[in-house]
Write a protein that holds these residues in place. Structure first.
Motif, PDB file in Angstrom:
ATOM      1  N   TRP A 184       0.768  -1.416   0.035  1.00 26.88           N
ATOM      2  CA  TRP A 184      -0.097  -0.294  -0.011  1.00 26.88           C
ATOM      3  C   TRP A 184       0.821   1.402   0.433  1.00 26.88           C
ATOM      4  O   TRP A 184       1.797   1.545   0.367  1.00 26.88           O
ATOM      5  N   ASP A 185       0.690   1.654  -1.064  1.00 23.54           N
ATOM      6  CA  ASP A 185       1.187   3.485  -0.621  1.00 23.54           C
ATOM      7  C   ASP A 185       0.704   4.787  -0.616  1.00 23.54           C
ATOM      8  O   ASP A 185      -0.719   5.078  -0.923  1.00 23.54           O
ATOM      9  N   ALA A 186       1.067   5.104   0.380  1.00 25.76           N
ATOM     10  CA  ALA A 186      -0.112   6.210   0.955  1.00 25.76           C
ATOM     11  C   ALA A 186       0.222   7.196   1.052  1.00 25.76           C
ATOM     12  O   ALA A 186       1.928   7.901   1.457  1.00 25.76           O
ATOM     13  N   ILE A 187      -0.175   8.785   1.491  1.00 23.46           N
ATOM     14  CA  ILE A 187      -0.277   9.349   1.542  1.00 23.46           C
ATOM     15  C   ILE A 187      -0.769  10.093   2.964  1.00 23.46           C
ATOM     16  O   ILE A 187      -1.716  10.533   2.943  1.00 23.46           O
ATOM     17  N   LEU A 188      -0.585  10.607   3.819  1.00 26.50           N
ATOM     18  CA  LEU A 188      -1.447  11.694   5.375  1.00 26.50           C
ATOM     19  C   LEU A 188      -0.510  12.756   5.896  1.00 26.50           C
ATOM     20  O   LEU A 188       0.822  12.946   5.941  1.00 26.50           O
ATOM     21  N   LEU A 247       5.139   4.436   2.928  1.00 27.74           N
ATOM     22  CA  LEU A 247       4.742   2.401   2.441  1.00 27.74           C
ATOM     23  C   LEU A 247       3.915   1.880   3.153  1.00 27.74           C
ATOM     24  O   LEU A 247       5.137   1.612   4.549  1.00 27.74           O
ATOM     25  N   VAL A 248       3.606   0.757   3.311  1.00 30.31           N
ATOM     26  CA  VAL A 248       3.404  -0.093   4.277  1.00 30.31           C
ATOM     27  C   VAL A 248       3.345  -1.165   3.463  1.00 30.31           C
ATOM     28  O   VAL A 248       2.255  -1.497   2.599  1.00 30.31           O
ATOM     29  N   LEU A 249       3.876  -2.592   3.876  1.00 24.56           N
ATOM     30  CA  LEU A 249       4.244  -3.634   3.490  1.00 24.56           C
ATOM     31  C   LEU A 249       3.511  -4.441   4.722  1.00 24.56           C
ATOM     32  O   LEU A 249       3.911  -4.696   5.575  1.00 24.56           O
ATOM     33  N   THR A 250       2.589  -5.875   4.259  1.00 23.69           N
ATOM     34  CA  THR A 250       2.431  -6.750   5.036  1.00 23.69           C
ATOM     35  C   THR A 250       2.397  -7.978   4.338  1.00 23.69           C
ATOM     36  O   THR A 250       1.842  -8.119   2.892  1.00 23.69           O
ATOM     37  N   GLY A 251       2.283  -8.899   4.763  1.00 25.77           N
ATOM     38  CA  GLY A 251       2.724 -10.796   4.172  1.00 25.77           C
ATOM     39  C   GLY A 251       2.483 -11.966   5.310  1.00 25.77           C
ATOM     40  O   GLY A 251       2.802 -11.762   6.644  1.00 25.77           O
TER      41      GLY A 251
END
Length: 288
Positions: A184-188, A247-251
C-alpha cells in the motif's frame, strides 16, 4: 488490538546502483530474514536532482532468479527491458512488477526523455520472495500505470492510500502475486491521524519515504526509516507530524529457508550454484 512496535530502523549510508540510481538499502533479508518474509529487500533511490545528459544512465543487462522486483516511481522515469519480452517506460505514480521466477535478464535506465531534461528523481525498488513452489514460475513482467491503481480515502481530508497489491477495505490492487501480501502506498496530511487495519499474523513494516509519522503514539519514524511491527495484533495508529508519504508492507510469512547470492534468492546453496550455472549457460535468455 494494536500491533506491538518491534523496532525502528533506517540507513543514512547510500551507494550507487549503476550510474542512475543513488540508493539507500533500508532493509535486506541478511538482516531481517523471516521477520519481514515474504519481503526481502527495499532500496530507496533519491531524492536526487539529475542534470540533463545525452548519455544513458542506469544499469545494464543483469540476471535475477527466485523472486520478484517491484519498482515504484515517484519522480523521474525508468525504462525497462527484459528477456521475457517485457518492457516499457514508467513515470510518476507508475509501478513495474517483474517476476524473475525461473530466471531472467533485464536492464533499467532512465528514459531518454527524462535523461534529456534531467530533474528530480525518486523511486523505490522492493524485492518480494517467491514460495519455493513458484521459484520455477516463468519469468513475467507487469506494467501497472498510476491510473489503474485504486485508492482508499482516509476520510476528513486526512489523506489516501493506493492499493498496489493485495487489498484494503474491500479495494483490491492490480498486481498479480504468488502469496498473501499487501503493498500500500499512502499519503497522510500534516496533523492528520488514521488507524490502519492489517491481517492477523502478517509481518508488517511501515516505511516512511517523506515526512514523519508517529506510530501508536510512541515511535517517531522519519524519512528513509521504517518501523517493524509484531505479527500479532491487527491495527496501528498513525499520526503525521508533517506531510508524509509512506509504504505499508504486510505479508503471510513463507516460513522457508532463504539462501541468497547477489541477484539470486533460492532456498538452498545448491540451488544458488545451479542458478549461477544456468545463467552462465544462457538459460535466462537475452534481450533482443
Amino acid at each position: 488490538m494494536q500491533k506491538k512496535i518491534l523496532g525502528r530502523y533506517g540507513n543514512e549510508r547510500g551507494h550507487w546502483v549503476g550510474d542512475g540510481f543513488p540508493v539507500r538499502s533500508l532493509f535486506s533479508y541478511s538482516d531481517f530474514g523471516n521477520n519481514l518474509s515474504p519481503f526481502l529487500l527495499l532500496d530507496y533511490a533519491g531524492p536526487y536532482e539529475f542534470t540533463p545528459t545525452a548519455e544513458r544512465r542506469g544499469v545494464g543487462v543483469h540476471p535475477h532468479k527466485g523472486f520478484e522486483t517491484v519498482t515504484i516511481v515517484y519522480d523521474g522515469e525508468v525504462e525497462h527491458r527484459d528477456s521475457s519480452g517485457g518492457g516499457g517506460v514508467i513515470g510518476s505514480g507508475d509501478v513495474q512488477w517483474m517476476t524473475a521466477g525461473n530466471g531472467i535478464v533485464h536492464q533499467e535506465y532512465h528514459s531518454p526523455a527524462y535523461a534529456k531534461t534531467g530533474g528530480p528523481f525518486r523511486m523505490v525498488q522492493l524485492w518480494v520472495n517467491l514460495p519455493s513452489s513458484d521459484k520455477s514460475a516463468p519469468a513475467a513482467y507487469q506494467t501497472i500505470i498510476s491510473a489503474d491503481i485504486p485508492s482508499v480515502s482516509f476520510g476528513e481530508n486526512a489523506g489516501s492510500m493506493r492499493v498496489i497489491a493485495g487489498s484494503y477495505d474491500g479495494v483490491k490492487g492490480p498486481a498479480h502475486v504468488f502469496s498473501d501480501l499487501n503493498v500500500w502506498d499512502a499519503i497522510l496530511h500534516q496533523g492528520s491521524e488514521v488507524t490502519l487495519h492489517f491481517p492477523k499474523g502478517h509481518t508488517c513494516a511501515i516505511v516512511v519515504l517523506e515526512g514523519q509519522l508517529i506510530v501508536n503514539g510512541a515511535e517517531t519514524v522519519g524519512s528513509a526509516q521504517f518501523v517493524l511491527l509484531d505479527p500479532e495484533g491487527d491495527t496501528a495508529a498513525l499520526q503525521a507530524a508533517g506531510e508524509t508519504g509512506f509504504l505499508v508492507l504486510t505479508g503471510e510469512p513463507l516460513n522457508e529457508p532463504i539462501a541468497g547470492y547477489g541477484p539470486f534468492v533460492m532456498n538452498t546453496q545448491e540451488e544458488i550454484h545451479q542458478a549461477m550455472e544456468e545463467f552462465r549457460s544462457g538459460k535466462f535468455g537475452d534481450i533482443s
